[in-house]
Design a protein around this motif. Structure first.
Motif, PDB file in Angstrom:
ATOM      1  N   GLY A  84       0.790  -1.219   0.000  1.00 21.74           N
ATOM      2  CA  GLY A  84       0.000   0.000   0.000  1.00 21.74           C
ATOM      3  C   GLY A  84       0.824   1.272   0.000  1.00 21.74           C
ATOM      4  O   GLY A  84       0.293   2.361  -0.180  1.00 21.74           O
ATOM      5  N   LEU A  85       2.155   1.134   0.212  1.00 23.30           N
ATOM      6  CA  LEU A  85       3.022   2.319   0.175  1.00 23.30           C
ATOM      7  C   LEU A  85       3.517   2.552  -1.252  1.00 23.30           C
ATOM      8  O   LEU A  85       3.926   1.596  -1.928  1.00 23.30           O
ATOM      9  CB  LEU A  85       4.236   2.123   1.088  1.00 23.30           C
ATOM     10  CG  LEU A  85       4.063   2.468   2.575  1.00 23.30           C
ATOM     11  CD1 LEU A  85       3.016   1.573   3.226  1.00 23.30           C
ATOM     12  CD2 LEU A  85       5.386   2.355   3.307  1.00 23.30           C
ATOM     13  N   ASN A  86       3.488   3.764  -1.706  1.00 20.78           N
ATOM     14  CA  ASN A  86       4.101   4.020  -3.012  1.00 20.78           C
ATOM     15  C   ASN A  86       5.628   4.094  -2.860  1.00 20.78           C
ATOM     16  O   ASN A  86       6.163   4.025  -1.745  1.00 20.78           O
ATOM     17  CB  ASN A  86       3.504   5.270  -3.691  1.00 20.78           C
ATOM     18  CG  ASN A  86       3.982   6.588  -3.090  1.00 20.78           C
ATOM     19  OD1 ASN A  86       4.608   6.614  -2.044  1.00 20.78           O
ATOM     20  ND2 ASN A  86       3.662   7.683  -3.769  1.00 20.78           N
ATOM     21  N   ASP A  87       6.319   4.194  -3.990  1.00 22.60           N
ATOM     22  CA  ASP A  87       7.781   4.110  -3.954  1.00 22.60           C
ATOM     23  C   ASP A  87       8.395   5.196  -3.078  1.00 22.60           C
ATOM     24  O   ASP A  87       9.371   4.951  -2.357  1.00 22.60           O
ATOM     25  CB  ASP A  87       8.357   4.219  -5.380  1.00 22.60           C
ATOM     26  CG  ASP A  87       8.183   2.927  -6.171  1.00 22.60           C
ATOM     27  OD1 ASP A  87       7.500   2.011  -5.679  1.00 22.60           O
ATOM     28  OD2 ASP A  87       8.734   2.842  -7.285  1.00 22.60           O
ATOM     29  N   ALA A  88       7.839   6.396  -3.137  1.00 26.48           N
ATOM     30  CA  ALA A  88       8.388   7.496  -2.332  1.00 26.48           C
ATOM     31  C   ALA A  88       8.173   7.232  -0.846  1.00 26.48           C
ATOM     32  O   ALA A  88       9.041   7.534  -0.016  1.00 26.48           O
ATOM     33  CB  ALA A  88       7.747   8.817  -2.750  1.00 26.48           C
ATOM     34  N   ALA A  89       7.033   6.652  -0.507  1.00 20.38           N
ATOM     35  CA  ALA A  89       6.774   6.328   0.905  1.00 20.38           C
ATOM     36  C   ALA A  89       7.759   5.264   1.401  1.00 20.38           C
ATOM     37  O   ALA A  89       8.267   5.341   2.531  1.00 20.38           O
ATOM     38  CB  ALA A  89       5.335   5.856   1.085  1.00 20.38           C
ATOM     39  N   LEU A  90       8.048   4.279   0.561  1.00 20.48           N
ATOM     40  CA  LEU A  90       9.041   3.248   0.928  1.00 20.48           C
ATOM     41  C   LEU A  90      10.379   3.881   1.269  1.00 20.48           C
ATOM     42  O   LEU A  90      11.011   3.546   2.274  1.00 20.48           O
ATOM     43  CB  LEU A  90       9.250   2.273  -0.243  1.00 20.48           C
ATOM     44  CG  LEU A  90       8.146   1.265  -0.542  1.00 20.48           C
ATOM     45  CD1 LEU A  90       8.489   0.484  -1.808  1.00 20.48           C
ATOM     46  CD2 LEU A  90       7.969   0.309   0.628  1.00 20.48           C
ATOM     47  N   VAL A  91      10.804   4.794   0.420  1.00 19.68           N
ATOM     48  CA  VAL A  91      12.112   5.425   0.627  1.00 19.68           C
ATOM     49  C   VAL A  91      12.086   6.334   1.846  1.00 19.68           C
ATOM     50  O   VAL A  91      13.041   6.377   2.620  1.00 19.68           O
ATOM     51  CB  VAL A  91      12.516   6.210  -0.639  1.00 19.68           C
ATOM     52  CG1 VAL A  91      13.700   7.116  -0.363  1.00 19.68           C
ATOM     53  CG2 VAL A  91      12.846   5.231  -1.750  1.00 19.68           C
ATOM     54  N   ALA A  92      10.987   7.046   2.041  1.00 21.25           N
ATOM     55  CA  ALA A  92      10.882   7.946   3.201  1.00 21.25           C
ATOM     56  C   ALA A  92      10.989   7.148   4.500  1.00 21.25           C
ATOM     57  O   ALA A  92      11.689   7.554   5.439  1.00 21.25           O
ATOM     58  CB  ALA A  92       9.574   8.731   3.145  1.00 21.25           C
ATOM     59  N   VAL A  93      10.328   6.012   4.541  1.00 15.51           N
ATOM     60  CA  VAL A  93      10.399   5.173   5.746  1.00 15.51           C
ATOM     61  C   VAL A  93      11.819   4.617   5.933  1.00 15.51           C
ATOM     62  O   VAL A  93      12.318   4.542   7.055  1.00 15.51           O
ATOM     63  CB  VAL A  93       9.338   4.051   5.679  1.00 15.51           C
ATOM     64  CG1 VAL A  93       9.556   3.036   6.783  1.00 15.51           C
ATOM     65  CG2 VAL A  93       7.931   4.651   5.783  1.00 15.51           C
ATOM     66  N   ASP A  94      12.468   4.284   4.829  1.00 17.62           N
ATOM     67  CA  ASP A  94      13.866   3.837   4.919  1.00 17.62           C
ATOM     68  C   ASP A  94      14.764   4.921   5.506  1.00 17.62           C
ATOM     69  O   ASP A  94      15.694   4.629   6.263  1.00 17.62           O
ATOM     70  CB  ASP A  94      14.396   3.472   3.523  1.00 17.62           C
ATOM     71  CG  ASP A  94      14.137   2.016   3.171  1.00 17.62           C
ATOM     72  OD1 ASP A  94      13.628   1.267   4.030  1.00 17.62           O
ATOM     73  OD2 ASP A  94      14.447   1.618   2.041  1.00 17.62           O
ATOM     74  N   LEU A  95      14.503   6.172   5.135  1.00 17.64           N
ATOM     75  CA  LEU A  95      15.312   7.275   5.662  1.00 17.64           C
ATOM     76  C   LEU A  95      15.209   7.353   7.185  1.00 17.64           C
ATOM     77  O   LEU A  95      16.185   7.645   7.872  1.00 17.64           O
ATOM     78  CB  LEU A  95      14.843   8.610   5.084  1.00 17.64           C
ATOM     79  CG  LEU A  95      15.275   8.954   3.674  1.00 17.64           C
ATOM     80  CD1 LEU A  95      14.757  10.339   3.307  1.00 17.64           C
ATOM     81  CD2 LEU A  95      16.798   8.926   3.574  1.00 17.64           C
ATOM     82  N   VAL A  96      14.018   7.102   7.699  1.00 17.11           N
ATOM     83  CA  VAL A  96      13.822   7.171   9.149  1.00 17.11           C
ATOM     84  C   VAL A  96      14.597   6.044   9.828  1.00 17.11           C
ATOM     85  O   VAL A  96      15.230   6.243  10.878  1.00 17.11           O
ATOM     86  CB  VAL A  96      12.331   7.088   9.508  1.00 17.11           C
ATOM     87  CG1 VAL A  96      12.148   7.158  11.016  1.00 17.11           C
ATOM     88  CG2 VAL A  96      11.577   8.215   8.836  1.00 17.11           C
ATOM     89  N   ILE A  97      14.572   4.866   9.208  1.00 16.69           N
ATOM     90  CA  ILE A  97      15.328   3.751   9.773  1.00 16.69           C
ATOM     91  C   ILE A  97      16.807   4.116   9.824  1.00 16.69           C
ATOM     92  O   ILE A  97      17.499   3.816  10.786  1.00 16.69           O
ATOM     93  CB  ILE A  97      15.099   2.471   8.926  1.00 16.69           C
ATOM     94  CG1 ILE A  97      13.632   2.025   9.052  1.00 16.69           C
ATOM     95  CG2 ILE A  97      16.049   1.351   9.338  1.00 16.69           C
ATOM     96  CD1 ILE A  97      13.204   0.962   8.064  1.00 16.69           C
ATOM     97  N   ARG A  98      17.272   4.841   8.804  1.00 16.05           N
ATOM     98  CA  ARG A  98      18.687   5.173   8.727  1.00 16.05           C
ATOM     99  C   ARG A  98      19.086   6.291   9.693  1.00 16.05           C
ATOM    100  O   ARG A  98      20.141   6.221  10.308  1.00 16.05           O
ATOM    101  CB  ARG A  98      19.035   5.562   7.295  1.00 16.05           C
ATOM    102  CG  ARG A  98      20.497   5.832   7.083  1.00 16.05           C
ATOM    103  CD  ARG A  98      20.916   5.572   5.662  1.00 16.05           C
ATOM    104  NE  ARG A  98      22.169   6.214   5.363  1.00 16.05           N
ATOM    105  CZ  ARG A  98      23.356   5.793   5.795  1.00 16.05           C
ATOM    106  NH1 ARG A  98      23.431   4.713   6.512  1.00 16.05           N
ATOM    107  NH2 ARG A  98      24.450   6.448   5.489  1.00 16.05           N
TER     108      ARG A  98
END
Lengths: 249, 249
Positions: free
Chosen positions: A179-193
């Motif tokens: 349900g996440l679009n590609d930008a949402a996937l990357v944004a969540v990855d940024l938070v993990i990082r």
């Protein structure tokens, strides 16, 4: 469930905004400053397209109740009382006033949300409150759009990072990707990082570096203060006001 | 040193492309397919704006030497001999031919590079060769723009990931952040996160998921084969050809 992030308003057409809950982020600095102003007692913030639009709105609304605020390339617009710095939003200046505000990216993003169901304003300074609104929208409508103001119509690291923080809260901490679009996937990855190093992430962005170079490093620090202004600004009928307690928003 | 990534052509104005070295990525699937076609002996690939433009170009170039290729929403355009699948680019079909090609995102990105100094085409299948060209551009000119075709004018995870792989090679493995724009910072972070799981990263993107759902999963696998087609396609004078050995490009 549909959780979209747009890294800049240019990615969106009007139909992609229509009837959705949209949360707008311009953490350096417009949405941070809007939260500060409303938290300090401003009655409303009215986004203006440009300097001419702002002065016209000032005339229409009556100069006695209006304070002009805005910047171009970080610097206060000549003749305007306020720039776009959260530290300027003190009670003695903004209490009971309507701010008419124009900025390089943030107000443009807000004005691009015409046709949305609900529009909220988010930054780190209201992360928990905005995160709760994001989660409520996902639960009620199964749909949410987080719109980054970005930088000159392009990608901004600072807004993308806060979009990730907001997406994570919208998901209630669940690690789901469906349900996440590609930008949402990357944004969540940024938070993990970057996790809790919010000031570091903001300072790393081009907006953060430029603000630092222009003498606004304190604004970067202020923008990184999570929940410093726990308010939920709502953009409706061309003005941003605080969400009413108990009212459906 | 200036290393910019643009996540979609919409982020760019003509002046931001002028006189720069630009590397265009549409890994699912246009730039992968272009590398495959040239590696299998196609004489040239000519990007076309749309179906009408493609058939007009076929007439101008002479139908005997031309093969029409292209898709809309992953599916081959009716009346065209080829779709946009790298597996279709076999020697018996493309050898000595000029492909006139139109795709949803990739050819649009290529056509948006007018005014650039040099334009190269990159994907995972030519990563080492394209990475060497990227590094040479950075060393010679101190400047490089990596342009992702993206998805419907927005962010595409697949292209952003390959942009990061290319940026890393351009930097020669150095972990530096100075001179990188915000999008380049994030692209490099994606590589750190997914590293050698290229197929996983591509399959995760919306483009990858849609291709899989439409029966093109093999194309996602093919697009993840690093250096399977070690060629350097150059876009110049409206056509893409192989870089000439020894020639300055």
């Amino acid at each position: 469930m549909k959780l979209d992030v747009a890294f800049s308003p240019r990615e969106l057409t009007a139909s992609e905004v229509a009837d959705r809950t949209v949360i707008v982020i311009d953490v350096l600095r417009a949405t941070t400053t809007i939260c500060a102003a409303l938290d300090r007692g401003a009655r409303a913030v009215v986004p203006a397209v440009d300097t001419e639009d702002a002065t016209r709105l000032e005339e229409v609304l009556g100069p006695a109740d209006v304070v002009l605020a805005g910047e171009r390339n970080s610097v206060r617009i000549p003749g305007f009382k306020l720039g776009n710095s959260p530290s300027e939003m003190t009670s003695d200046v903004v209490q009971g006033k309507t701010l008419v505000m124009t900025t390089t990216n943030g107000t443009q993003a807000l004005l691009g949300t015409a046709g949305a169901r609900d529009v909220f304003v988010a930054a780190a300074v209201n992360l928990s409150v905005a995160g709760a609104a994001a989660r409520a929208a996902l639960e009620e409508h199964g749909d949410l759009l987080i719109l980054c103001a970005g930088r000159d119509h392009g990608f901004g690291f600072d807004d993308a990072f806060i979009a990730g923080c907001l997406a994570e809260r919208a998901l209630g901490g669940r690690r789901r990707r469906k349900g996440l679009n590609d930008a949402a996937l990357v944004a969540v990855d940024l938070v993990i990082r970057y996790r809790d190093r919010i000031e570091r992430a903001l300072a790393l962005s081009r907006a953060g570096r430029e603000l630092t170079a222009r003498g606004f490093r304190n604004d970067v620090t202020a923008a990184a203060q999570v929940d410093a202004h726990p308010v939920l600004p709502v953009f409706r009928d061309k003005r941003i006001t605080l969400a009413q307690h108990g009212a459906r928003s």
